[in-house]
Design a protein around this motif. Structure first.
Motif, mmCIF file in Angstrom:
data_model
loop_
_atom_site.group_PDB
_atom_site.id
_atom_site.type_symbol
_atom_site.label_atom_id
_atom_site.label_comp_id
_atom_site.label_asym_id
_atom_site.label_seq_id
_atom_site.Cartn_x
_atom_site.Cartn_y
_atom_site.Cartn_z
ATOM 1 N N ASP A 152 31.330 29.011 37.225
ATOM 2 C CA ASP A 152 30.811 30.305 36.797
ATOM 3 C C ASP A 152 31.772 30.994 35.816
ATOM 4 O O ASP A 152 32.941 31.203 36.129
ATOM 5 N N ILE A 153 31.266 31.368 34.624
ATOM 6 C CA ILE A 153 32.147 31.889 33.576
ATOM 7 C C ILE A 153 32.795 33.221 33.986
ATOM 8 O O ILE A 153 34.003 33.408 33.820
ATOM 9 N N ALA A 154 32.001 34.135 34.535
ATOM 10 C CA ALA A 154 32.556 35.441 34.913
ATOM 11 C C ALA A 154 33.671 35.268 35.938
ATOM 12 O O ALA A 154 34.749 35.860 35.826
ATOM 13 N N ALA A 191 35.381 32.554 36.452
ATOM 14 C CA ALA A 191 36.481 31.819 35.814
ATOM 15 C C ALA A 191 37.382 32.781 35.047
ATOM 16 O O ALA A 191 38.616 32.668 35.094
#
Lengths: 459, 140
Positions: free
Chosen positions: A366-368, A370
């Motif tokens: 998950d980018i957020a 990360a």
């Protein structure tokens, strides 16, 4: 599309032999090793099977998942496939037939060097390079550690990896063809491959871009070398030239640095050593290298001559292969003389499926999340000393900070932070010591004269 | 949010590209889609080279948020006299030496604009230029 296949690894840590030093930790080019609760752990998704840890281990505690030689007894026809670098392990005073005959004495019915008929791979690479119209070079698929490195760390470059199988696959098909022409059914044949390195074992057991491996078993070159050397002086050499009748200059040198490039007429480049390969991939990804058609990358310095499982010195191996190659015909000339490639029918058998990326997710998918974790790791770095001692069980302070951000390590893992806390009276010395013992193993800090450099030099 | 800061030396072509390469590595570690990474890195590389080729010194700040990546590229340098001209493909004020090294083809600013969603130029002739860029991360 990403590959969802987990990586198979051929490395086995022997907890009895491992003394929890930090040699493997420090040399791992992908920071895949940690020491946790008194044990070495390999982060599966990071390891590319380059074998640098095996080379660095002073205790010889990292074992390899080889098959027992006895496995061959399950087959009526027992075929040994070995790379030319294995032949080059033997002293030059021994004749070709002496070595081949000794291998047969050990129970094999056939023995072939795998780099034949190499013209098939040469032509396939030529075609692949020609078909690639992108600004990126075609990247060699020869070294399995490099293929894995690209899949996980340079996913955008996976589509440029040549869809060409390894010499052992080629040889396997060539041999099965040969044998079936003699009326031998493939089901009766066991193919055993002598692997020069860890990555090749992983590639045989779990091939990338292939559904199933054709090889029945993998054999340790060290064990086979010892068995041959034990009997070689009593061997009456028989004529085994038929087994190496397709062996050529190019084939013998195929696994050396420039082995795939020197005969190409397009613009090529070769780099060996995993750190050099990483630098090169970095530059290719940045599009900093232009006008290169084919890129050969090998994880070992001096390529397969430095295969971590081979008993001899890499420079000696290179020299032996080069001088041996002089005695063999050139594949190029052979093809010209014969007018065509007599093994063209094998070509389609050595084309791999699409090689899929499997990007390493350092801070999770998950980018957020990360971003939050990476920010946390960067804040933690303010507090860590930047000494990169490895005493926390992670290779660098930055790796520890990342592990902490991912919830896999704690601030108290850092021995310098512990010292600081003790000085400030935040942690009693007893507690700090307990934490160290938990990390490095009970009684790890008791005097021990069996360690190398104390009163014992063997391992 | 993750913030990365770099100091850029004017005239040092051997280090040109270092900042954009570091940003690329960071974005990869965050699983940002490779096509977005490419846009960001191309824009940032051009901006970085602009500092090296034209200015005395400069700074780059990159702010990575879940929704977008914002970049602030500021330099102390000659400034841009005519922004409309500078935005034309092929227009260049780069010196002969710079061109000889393969830079200064006049594609810098147009290329940056193509690769980002927002671009603001703030320039004072004789003092310097600052470039504000933004790339949204939600549309691949």
């Amino acid at each position: 599309m990403y590959s969802d296949q987990p990586f198979y690894h051929a490395l086995i840590i022997d907890d009895q032999k491992c003394i929890r030093c930090t040699h493997c930790l420090k040399v791992c080019p992908t920071e895949a090793i940690r020491i946790v609760d008194g044990r070495v752990e390999i982060k599966e998704e990071r390891c590319v099977d380059c074998g640098e840890c095996v080379r660095a281990c002073p205790q010889k505690a990292i074992g390899i998942d080889h098959d027992d030689l006895g496995l061959m007894n399950n087959f009526k026809y027992r075929v040994l496939l070995f790379p030319s670098v294995f032949f080059a392990q033997f002293p030059e005073r021994l004749s070709e037939d002496q070595v081949y005959t000794a291998l047969m004495e050990l129970g094999f019915t056939h023995a072939y060097e795998v780099e034949q008929p190499i013209t098939v791979l040469k032509e396939l690479i030529r075609k692949t390079v020609k078909e690639n119209t992108s600004p990126f070079p075609t990247i060699s698929s020869f070294c399995p550690a490099i293929v894995r490195l690209i899949q996980s760390q340079y996913p955008s470059l996976t589509s440029y990896i040549a869809k060409v199988k390894a010499p052992h696959d080629l040889a396997a098909h060539y041999v099965l063809d040969n044998l079936s022409a003699q009326g031998i059914a493939p089901a009766e044949v066991g193919l055993f491959y002598v692997t020069p390195c860890v990555a090749k074992i992983a590639a045989v057991r779990k091939p990338v871009g292939e559904t199933k491996s054709i090889i029945s078993g993998v054999i340790s070159p060290g064990e086979l070398y010892n068995k041959v050397m034990a009997i070689i002086d009593d061997i009456e050499p028989a004529d085994c030239s038929d087994f190496r009748k397709e062996l050529t200059k190019e084939g013998i040198q195929w696994s050396l640095t420039h082995g795939e490039t020197w005969w190409q007429n397009s613009k090529t480049m070769a780099a060996d050593g995993i750190h050099n390969a990483i630098k090169m991939l970095e530059r290719i990804e940045n599009e900093e290298i232009e006008n290169i058609d084919f890129l050969e990358l090998r994880a070992c310095d001096r390529s397969c001559a430095a295969g971590v499982l081979l008993p001899q010195n890499r420079f000696l191996t290179v020299q032996r292969l080069k001088s041996r190659a002089r005695r063999f015909p050139s594949a190029e000339k052979k093809m010209q003389a014969e007018g065509n490639n007599p093994f063209e029918h094998l070509e389609f058998k050595v084309v791999t499926d699409e090689i899929l990326p499997r990007p390493l997710q350092r801070f999770g998918p998950d980018i957020a999340k990360a971003i939050t974790r990476m920010q946390r790791a960067r804040s933690i770095m303010c507090h860590l000393p930047g000494i990169d001692c490895g005493a926390c069980g992670a290779p660098t302070c930055q790796a520890l900070a990342e592990d902490m951000a991912n919830g896999e390590a704690r601030m108290s893992d850092c021995i310098f932070i512990q010292q600081l806390w003790q000085k400030d009276g935040k942690v009693p010395p007893e507690k700090a010591f307990q934490r160290m013992e938990k990390k490095w193993g009970e009684k790890r800090f008791d005097p021990d004269c069996t360690k190398i450099g104390a009163k014992n030099e063997s391992n | 949010m993750v913030t990365l800061k770099f100091n850029i030396e004017g005239g040092n072509f051997s280090k040109a590209g270092y900042a954009s390469s570091q940003v690329k590595k960071t974005l990869k570690q965050l699983n940002i889609h490779q096509s977005l990474i490419k846009n960001i890195v191309v824009a940032l590389y051009e901006a970085e080279v602009n500092i090296v080729a034209h200015a005395y010194k400069g700074t780059i700040q990159v702010d990575i948020a879940p929704t977008d990546v914002s970049m602030l590229v500021s330099d102390e340098g000659p400034g841009i006299e005519n922004i409309d001209l500078a935005m034309q493909e092929g227009f260049s004020t780069a010196s002969a030496e710079v061109r000889q090294m393969g830079f200064g083809a006049g594609m810098g600013l147009p290329n940056i604009k193509k690769n980002v969603d927002e671009m603001y130029i703030d320039t004072v002739v004789g003092k310097g230029t600052s470039l504000k860029l933004k790339k949204m991360l939600n549309n691949v």
